[in-house]
Design a protein around this motif. Structure first.
Motif, short mmCIF file in Angstrom:
data_model
loop_
_atom_site.label_atom_id
_atom_site.label_comp_id
_atom_site.label_asym_id
_atom_site.label_seq_id
_atom_site.Cartn_x
_atom_site.Cartn_y
_atom_site.Cartn_z
N PHE A 59 0.85 -1.19 0.00
CA PHE A 59 0.00 0.00 0.00
C PHE A 59 0.89 1.24 0.00
O PHE A 59 1.81 1.36 0.79
N ARG A 60 0.60 2.15 -0.92
CA ARG A 60 1.30 3.44 -0.97
C ARG A 60 0.24 4.52 -1.17
O ARG A 60 -0.84 4.24 -1.70
N TYR A 61 0.52 5.74 -0.76
CA TYR A 61 -0.51 6.76 -0.73
C TYR A 61 0.10 8.14 -0.86
O TYR A 61 1.31 8.34 -0.68
N ASP A 62 -0.74 9.11 -1.20
CA ASP A 62 -0.36 10.52 -1.19
C ASP A 62 -0.79 11.13 0.13
O ASP A 62 -1.96 11.02 0.51
N THR A 87 -2.09 3.26 7.44
CA THR A 87 -1.89 1.92 8.01
C THR A 87 -3.22 1.28 8.37
O THR A 87 -3.45 0.08 8.11
N ALA A 88 -4.13 2.06 8.94
CA ALA A 88 -5.46 1.54 9.29
C ALA A 88 -6.22 1.11 8.04
O ALA A 88 -6.86 0.04 8.02
N ALA A 89 -6.16 1.93 6.98
CA ALA A 89 -6.85 1.59 5.73
C ALA A 89 -6.26 0.31 5.13
O ALA A 89 -6.99 -0.54 4.60
N PHE A 90 -4.95 0.18 5.20
CA PHE A 90 -4.27 -1.01 4.69
C PHE A 90 -4.77 -2.26 5.41
O PHE A 90 -5.08 -3.28 4.78
N ARG A 91 -4.90 -2.18 6.72
CA ARG A 91 -5.38 -3.34 7.49
C ARG A 91 -6.83 -3.69 7.15
O ARG A 91 -7.17 -4.87 7.00
N VAL A 92 -7.66 -2.66 7.04
CA VAL A 92 -9.07 -2.90 6.74
C VAL A 92 -9.23 -3.55 5.38
O VAL A 92 -10.01 -4.50 5.19
N GLU A 93 -8.50 -3.07 4.39
CA GLU A 93 -8.65 -3.56 3.02
C GLU A 93 -8.10 -4.97 2.82
O GLU A 93 -8.59 -5.71 1.96
N THR A 94 -7.08 -5.35 3.59
CA THR A 94 -6.38 -6.61 3.30
C THR A 94 -6.43 -7.63 4.44
O THR A 94 -6.21 -8.82 4.20
N GLY A 95 -6.64 -7.17 5.66
CA GLY A 95 -6.57 -8.08 6.78
C GLY A 95 -5.17 -8.48 7.18
O GLY A 95 -4.98 -9.47 7.92
N VAL A 96 -4.16 -7.74 6.73
CA VAL A 96 -2.78 -8.08 7.09
C VAL A 96 -2.61 -8.02 8.60
O VAL A 96 -3.22 -7.20 9.29
N THR A 97 -1.77 -8.91 9.11
CA THR A 97 -1.53 -8.97 10.55
C THR A 97 -0.16 -8.41 10.92
O THR A 97 0.14 -8.24 12.11
N ARG A 98 0.67 -8.15 9.94
CA ARG A 98 2.00 -7.57 10.18
C ARG A 98 2.31 -6.60 9.06
O ARG A 98 2.08 -6.92 7.88
N ILE A 99 2.81 -5.41 9.42
CA ILE A 99 3.12 -4.38 8.42
C ILE A 99 4.57 -3.92 8.58
O ILE A 99 5.00 -3.57 9.69
N VAL A 100 5.29 -3.94 7.48
CA VAL A 100 6.63 -3.37 7.41
C VAL A 100 6.52 -2.01 6.74
O VAL A 100 5.94 -1.87 5.66
N ARG A 117 2.40 5.13 16.81
CA ARG A 117 0.96 5.41 16.77
C ARG A 117 0.26 4.55 15.73
O ARG A 117 -0.88 4.12 15.92
N ALA A 118 0.95 4.27 14.62
CA ALA A 118 0.36 3.49 13.53
C ALA A 118 0.46 1.99 13.75
O ALA A 118 -0.06 1.21 12.95
N ARG A 119 1.15 1.57 14.81
CA ARG A 119 1.34 0.15 15.14
C ARG A 119 2.01 -0.61 13.98
O ARG A 119 1.62 -1.72 13.63
N ILE A 120 3.01 0.00 13.41
CA ILE A 120 3.81 -0.64 12.38
C ILE A 120 4.79 -1.59 13.06
O ILE A 120 5.36 -1.29 14.11
N ASP A 121 5.00 -2.77 12.45
CA ASP A 121 5.71 -3.86 13.12
C ASP A 121 7.20 -3.93 12.84
O ASP A 121 7.95 -4.57 13.59
N ALA A 122 7.67 -3.32 11.77
CA ALA A 122 9.09 -3.31 11.44
C ALA A 122 9.35 -2.13 10.51
O ALA A 122 8.45 -1.67 9.79
N LEU A 123 10.59 -1.65 10.51
CA LEU A 123 10.94 -0.46 9.74
C LEU A 123 12.12 -0.71 8.80
O LEU A 123 13.12 -1.34 9.20
N LEU A 124 11.99 -0.22 7.58
CA LEU A 124 13.09 -0.12 6.63
C LEU A 124 13.25 1.36 6.30
O LEU A 124 12.40 1.96 5.64
#
Length: 262
Positions: A59-62, A87-100, A117-124
């Motif tokens: 998911f990418r966004y402006d 991040t919230a929209a990404f979870r709702v649309e896909t049901g992902v349980t982990r976000i990088v 705040r966004a509850r992101i699970d890992a960072l690059l």
């Protein structure tokens, strides 16, 4: 499949692009600078397509005030709500349980500041932005690196003797290059160090070795402000001067780094 998604953020409407994949771990791409979600040289489009083909949704966004999104653009330090909403929209649309979360330049710094705040699970974090502008010259660390390279090149000495060098610019560059690395814990580098120290998620720094922004970060990272985080963060180097990892080999390297994190 690729689809467009509208979602709300602080009373505005943001537009994002989802590249679908079956995996439960997804990649959130945060754009740096004032770039739209396509990225420089369509780099984010191509990365998203490749990662999705490997099985992970992307998911990418402006952000507000950029590209197709409404609102006003107030820079990367005002994007906490944007990152959380995306991040919230990404979870709702896909049901992902982990976000990088992946970001380049000031998007990397924004992710370091606001991922909690966004509850992101890992960072690059690619080429994190730590430069506080005082003039139009490159960062002092980048100037030192360039001058060290040129001193070893006989052609540069010949160019100097023939008058092919702007002496005024050279003097300004030497003056800036002579400045010591700031020791104080404040300022943007200190704030970034504090954010990384307070983080509890796996973090990898990606640096294009010859890029001015990466050189400035590497110089700050070697200083005392980052002492507490150096052994908890991985750093991976790309043998490139491209800030956006533009060449085919750069893109392959970046894909490998993102795949490993996912």
């Amino acid at each position: 499949m690729r689809k467009l998604i509208e979602f709300a953020c602080a009373g505005e409407t943001l537009l994002g692009t989802l590249d679908e994949g079956p995996g439960t771990t997804g990649l959130l791409i945060v754009s740096g600078g004032n770039e739209i979600r396509i990225g420089a040289h369509r780099g984010m489009v191509l990365l998203a397509q490749r990662i999705a083909e490997a099985g992970h949704p992307v998911f990418r966004y402006d952000r507000r005030g950029i590209g197709d999104s409404t609102g006003e653009n107030h820079g990367f330090e005002s994007t906490s709500e944007d990152i959380a909403a995306a991040t919230a929209a990404f979870r709702v649309e896909t049901g992902v349980t982990r976000i990088v979360g992946y970001g380049n330049c000031d998007a990397a710094t924004a992710l370091a500041f606001f991922h909690g705040r966004a509850r992101i699970d890992a960072l690059l974090l690619a080429n994190p932005w730590v430069i506080e502008r005082t003039d139009d010259l490159p960062p002092a660390a980048a100037i030192r690196a360039r001058y060290a390279e040129r001193v070893r090149d006989p052609k540069e000495w010949l160019r100097l003797l023939r008058g092919g060098v702007n002496i005024s610019k050279l003097a300004s560059g030497l003056l800036k290059a002579s400045r010591k690395r700031p020791q104080q814990s404040g300022g943007l580098p200190g704030r970034l160090a504090t954010a990384l120290a307070d983080s509890h998620v796996p973090t990898t720094i990606l640096l294009a070795k010859g890029d001015n922004t990466a050189i400035a970060f590497a110089d700050a990272f070697a200083g005392p402000a980052f002492a507490a985080v150096r052994n908890k963060i991985s750093v991976s180097l790309c043998d490139s001067a491209s800030h956006s990892f533009a060449s085919p080999s750069d893109k392959d390297w970046l894909f490998e780094q993102v795949s490993a994190a996912l």
